[in-house]
Write a protein that holds these residues in place. Sequence first.
Motif, PDB file in Angstrom:
ATOM      1  N   VAL A 110     -13.609  38.908 -61.206  1.00 25.86           N
ATOM      2  CA  VAL A 110     -13.419  38.718 -62.474  1.00 25.86           C
ATOM      3  C   VAL A 110     -11.990  39.529 -62.934  1.00 25.86           C
ATOM      4  CG1 VAL A 110     -14.497  39.524 -64.719  1.00 25.86           C
ATOM      5  CG2 VAL A 110     -16.257  39.109 -62.596  1.00 25.86           C
ATOM      6  N   LEU A 111     -11.275  38.552 -63.405  1.00 26.13           N
ATOM      7  CA  LEU A 111      -9.849  39.084 -64.006  1.00 26.13           C
ATOM      8  C   LEU A 111      -9.641  38.597 -65.288  1.00 26.13           C
ATOM      9  CD1 LEU A 111      -8.403  37.032 -60.887  1.00 26.13           C
ATOM     10  CD2 LEU A 111      -8.922  39.655 -60.839  1.00 26.13           C
ATOM     11  N   VAL A 112      -8.246  39.299 -65.686  1.00 27.93           N
ATOM     12  CA  VAL A 112      -7.955  39.223 -67.130  1.00 27.93           C
ATOM     13  C   VAL A 112      -6.432  38.499 -66.912  1.00 27.93           C
ATOM     14  CG1 VAL A 112      -7.149  40.291 -69.128  1.00 27.93           C
ATOM     15  CG2 VAL A 112      -8.992  41.406 -67.821  1.00 27.93           C
ATOM     16  N   ASN A 113      -6.435  37.632 -67.931  1.00 25.46           N
ATOM     17  CA  ASN A 113      -5.277  36.710 -67.940  1.00 25.46           C
ATOM     18  C   ASN A 113      -4.202  37.487 -69.078  1.00 25.46           C
ATOM     19  OD1 ASN A 113      -3.030  35.041 -68.654  1.00 25.46           O
ATOM     20  ND2 ASN A 113      -4.150  33.332 -68.339  1.00 25.46           N
ATOM     21  N   ASP A 114      -3.642  38.312 -68.692  1.00 26.02           N
ATOM     22  CA  ASP A 114      -2.585  39.011 -69.809  1.00 26.02           C
ATOM     23  C   ASP A 114      -1.838  38.169 -70.695  1.00 26.02           C
ATOM     24  OD1 ASP A 114      -3.124  41.110 -67.988  1.00 26.02           O
ATOM     25  OD2 ASP A 114      -1.075  41.359 -67.339  1.00 26.02           O
ATOM     26  N   GLU A 115      -1.803  36.989 -70.314  1.00 29.63           N
ATOM     27  CA  GLU A 115      -1.093  36.153 -71.378  1.00 29.63           C
ATOM     28  C   GLU A 115      -1.993  35.740 -72.583  1.00 29.63           C
ATOM     29  OE1 GLU A 115       2.103  35.050 -71.494  1.00 29.63           O
ATOM     30  OE2 GLU A 115       2.437  36.453 -69.867  1.00 29.63           O
ATOM     31  N   LEU A 116      -3.220  35.830 -72.381  1.00 31.78           N
ATOM     32  CA  LEU A 116      -4.266  35.236 -73.313  1.00 31.78           C
ATOM     33  C   LEU A 116      -4.835  36.435 -73.743  1.00 31.78           C
ATOM     34  CD1 LEU A 116      -5.977  32.191 -71.517  1.00 31.78           C
ATOM     35  CD2 LEU A 116      -4.271  32.103 -73.191  1.00 31.78           C
ATOM     36  N   CYS A 117      -5.038  37.707 -73.375  1.00 30.16           N
ATOM     37  CA  CYS A 117      -5.425  38.741 -73.782  1.00 30.16           C
ATOM     38  C   CYS A 117      -4.948  39.208 -75.225  1.00 30.16           C
ATOM     39  CB  CYS A 117      -5.807  39.916 -72.811  1.00 30.16           C
ATOM     40  SG  CYS A 117      -6.397  41.412 -73.701  1.00 30.16           S
ATOM     41  N   ILE A 118      -5.672  39.242 -76.213  1.00 27.59           N
ATOM     42  CA  ILE A 118      -5.371  39.518 -77.570  1.00 27.59           C
ATOM     43  C   ILE A 118      -5.659  41.330 -77.882  1.00 27.59           C
ATOM     44  CG2 ILE A 118      -5.182  37.428 -78.670  1.00 27.59           C
ATOM     45  CD1 ILE A 118      -8.078  38.017 -79.759  1.00 27.59           C
ATOM     46  N   SER A 119      -6.494  41.951 -76.742  1.00 31.08           N
ATOM     47  CA  SER A 119      -6.636  43.268 -76.910  1.00 31.08           C
ATOM     48  C   SER A 119      -7.877  43.648 -77.794  1.00 31.08           C
ATOM     49  CB  SER A 119      -5.415  44.217 -77.066  1.00 31.08           C
ATOM     50  OG  SER A 119      -5.727  45.574 -76.695  1.00 31.08           O
ATOM     51  N   CYS A 120      -8.490  42.475 -78.086  1.00 29.25           N
ATOM     52  CA  CYS A 120      -9.564  42.551 -79.277  1.00 29.25           C
ATOM     53  C   CYS A 120     -10.745  43.747 -78.915  1.00 29.25           C
ATOM     54  CB  CYS A 120     -10.258  41.385 -79.529  1.00 29.25           C
ATOM     55  SG  CYS A 120     -11.351  40.887 -78.250  1.00 29.25           S
ATOM     56  N   GLY A 121     -10.976  43.963 -77.629  1.00 26.16           N
ATOM     57  CA  GLY A 121     -11.635  45.222 -76.951  1.00 26.16           C
ATOM     58  C   GLY A 121     -13.128  44.543 -76.836  1.00 26.16           C
ATOM     59  N   ALA A 122     -13.501  43.243 -76.970  1.00 26.85           N
ATOM     60  CA  ALA A 122     -14.881  42.737 -76.854  1.00 26.85           C
ATOM     61  C   ALA A 122     -15.368  42.802 -75.461  1.00 26.85           C
ATOM     62  CB  ALA A 122     -14.767  41.274 -77.268  1.00 26.85           C
ATOM     63  N   CYS A 123     -14.460  42.422 -74.683  1.00 28.49           N
ATOM     64  CA  CYS A 123     -14.908  42.617 -73.026  1.00 28.49           C
ATOM     65  C   CYS A 123     -15.074  44.184 -72.825  1.00 28.49           C
ATOM     66  CB  CYS A 123     -13.953  42.169 -72.320  1.00 28.49           C
ATOM     67  SG  CYS A 123     -12.254  43.013 -72.240  1.00 28.49           S
ATOM     68  N   ILE A 124     -14.490  45.071 -73.226  1.00 35.97           N
ATOM     69  CA  ILE A 124     -14.384  46.741 -72.869  1.00 35.97           C
ATOM     70  C   ILE A 124     -15.832  46.860 -73.363  1.00 35.97           C
ATOM     71  CG2 ILE A 124     -13.374  48.962 -73.328  1.00 35.97           C
ATOM     72  CD1 ILE A 124     -10.872  47.402 -73.529  1.00 35.97           C
ATOM     73  N   GLU A 125     -16.216  46.585 -74.828  1.00 36.26           N
ATOM     74  CA  GLU A 125     -17.481  46.918 -75.226  1.00 36.26           C
ATOM     75  C   GLU A 125     -18.625  46.443 -74.819  1.00 36.26           C
ATOM     76  OE1 GLU A 125     -18.497  48.695 -78.198  1.00 36.26           O
ATOM     77  OE2 GLU A 125     -16.421  49.422 -78.112  1.00 36.26           O
ATOM     78  N   ALA A 126     -18.666  45.096 -74.090  1.00 36.02           N
ATOM     79  CA  ALA A 126     -19.417  44.237 -73.572  1.00 36.02           C
ATOM     80  C   ALA A 126     -19.709  44.930 -72.040  1.00 36.02           C
ATOM     81  CB  ALA A 126     -19.442  42.743 -73.231  1.00 36.02           C
TER      82      ALA A 126
END
Length: 212
Positions: A110-126
């Motif tokens: 499970v990874l994060v594409n830095d180019e697409l991340c808008i830092s909205c925090g939804a994944c952090i919350e989830a």
Amino acid sequence: MTATRREFLAAVASTVALSVTPPGPAPKRTGKRYAMLIDVEKCFGCMACVVACAAENNVPLGVFRTWIEQLEKPDGTRLFIPKQCNHCDDPPCVPPCPTHATYVTPDGLVLVNDELCISCGACIEACPYGARYRNPVKGVADKCTFCEHRIAEGLLPACVDACPTGARVFGPLTEDNELSRTVRSRPTQVLKPHTGAEPMIFYLSLPDEVNR
Ligand code: SF4
Ligand code: SF4
Ligand code: SF4
């Protein structure tokens, strides 16, 4: 990613957030199924893994990709419980991502594409495990990657390599190795099994109290 590009993606995401169809269930894994086995009885809390992870992955001060929690046993002794992203088989962090920056590889990372991340925090919350943080330097969601760059070169994750007692074992569940043989032959535990996230970090000797 430049601030302009991130701002643009943020604007797009905010205007279409209600109409975006979440990606839904994680895709079927078609490759290796990487997992980790952690033997709590072998961990003595030396933090070598935490230090190695930070150095290998340029983890900024104040945030952690892996950390060690402590549990006091009735006899007064302590258990040390290493934690990190579980690279869940059904990861709750993936569907809420409005830009699909969080994704699952065919090998189950499970990874994060830095180019697409808008830092909205939804994944952090989830994430039910508190495994994600906002990287204060890169300004994107971040977490354990199972040291993707190292395993691509046939190396072990830095935390596994650094552990002096062999408390951490890593490998593909889909192949015959120490990890898969142990998971098949011995009782193992996972963190918060009630979430249905199906963690791919398996523990040996994890006390029930940890999940209460
Ligand atoms: Fe996502 Fe959290 Fe599971 Fe990692 S532990 S895959 S961040 S839900
Ligand atoms: Fe850190 Fe790599 Fe271990 Fe994940 S697998 S905790 S990124 S050293
Ligand atoms: Fe525990 Fe091994 Fe990490 Fe030391 S390096 S804290 S023994 S898992």
